[in-house]
Design an enzyme around this catalytic site. Structure first.
Site, PDB file in Angstrom:
ATOM      1  N   ARG A 216     -27.172  32.154   1.773  1.00 23.16           N
ATOM      2  CA  ARG A 216     -28.519  32.415   1.244  1.00 23.16           C
ATOM      3  C   ARG A 216     -29.266  33.141   2.342  1.00 23.16           C
ATOM      4  NH1 ARG A 216     -33.190  33.367   0.300  1.00 23.16           N
ATOM      5  NH2 ARG A 216     -34.549  32.290  -1.166  1.00 23.16           N
TER       6      ARG A 216
ATOM      7  N   GLU B  37     -35.579  36.216  -9.535  1.00 23.77           N
ATOM      8  CA  GLU B  37     -34.484  35.535 -10.226  1.00 23.77           C
ATOM      9  C   GLU B  37     -33.826  36.514 -11.204  1.00 23.77           C
ATOM     10  OE1 GLU B  37     -33.513  32.344  -9.579  1.00 23.77           O
ATOM     11  OE2 GLU B  37     -35.038  32.281  -8.019  1.00 23.77           O
TER      12      GLU B  37
ATOM     13  N   ARG C 214     -25.994  25.454   0.610  1.00 21.60           N
ATOM     14  CA  ARG C 214     -25.679  26.814   1.048  1.00 21.60           C
ATOM     15  C   ARG C 214     -26.156  27.016   2.481  1.00 21.60           C
ATOM     16  NH1 ARG C 214     -28.790  30.019  -3.627  1.00 21.60           N
ATOM     17  NH2 ARG C 214     -30.398  28.721  -2.673  1.00 21.60           N
TER      18      ARG C 214
END
Length: 158
Positions: A48, A56, A90
């Site tokens: 990330r 998004e 992540r």
């Protein structure tokens, strides 16, 4: 003497991944701010991007942001510096490519993501965002763009 020992113990207690530089090949793009890399031993890892939040996938400019990230790093070798782990497990990382371009910076400069000021202290990224806004680059062409964190909040409330 005691102070030296305390400093030494503090340094030892920091996770070593915070200071690591890792090279990897980008093999997947999940969205504008999330990529998949291939490490030694054919191990895949999801990263990330630090300091940026991209639209998004269902949000305006989400596909554009993903395409930009893909154009910049897909299939390339990158160097990344892990900075943290997010709530999804992540690795959050600063990602560099093509002679030390900083991917989060490039996304913000091109108007395809927001400076994630809540998790970043880099005022220069804020300045770059303002410049992209003033030039109406990317998502800033929209009269009232909605940040991804607001978009997620609205989506949860539905």
């Amino acid at each position: 003497m005691i102070l030296n020992r305390i400093v030494f113990l503090i340094i030892l207690s920091f996770p070593t991944f915070l200071f690591s530089q890792i090279k990897a090949k980008v093999i997947g793009i999940k969205d504008g701010d999330t990529i998949v890399v291939l490490l030694d031993g054919d191990q895949q890892k999801t990263l990330r991007l630090a300091e940026v939040d991209c639209p998004e996938s269902g949000q305006p400019f989400g596909k554009n942001s993903k395409q930009f990230t893909s154009n910049e790093v897909f299939g390339k070798f990158i160097t990344y510096f892990p900075t943290d782990i997010d709530r999804y497990g992540r690795t959050i990382a600063k990602i560099y490519y093509d002679n030390e371009k900083y991917l989060s910076e490039e996304i913000i400069k091109n108007g395809l993501g927001w400076w994630y000021f809540y998790f970043s202290k880099s005022e220069s990224l804020g300045t770059m965002q303002k410049e992209a806004e003033n030039k109406k680059l990317g998502l800033w062409i929209d009269a009232k763009p909605i940040s991804p964190w607001e978009w997620r909040k609205i989506s949860r409330e539905r």
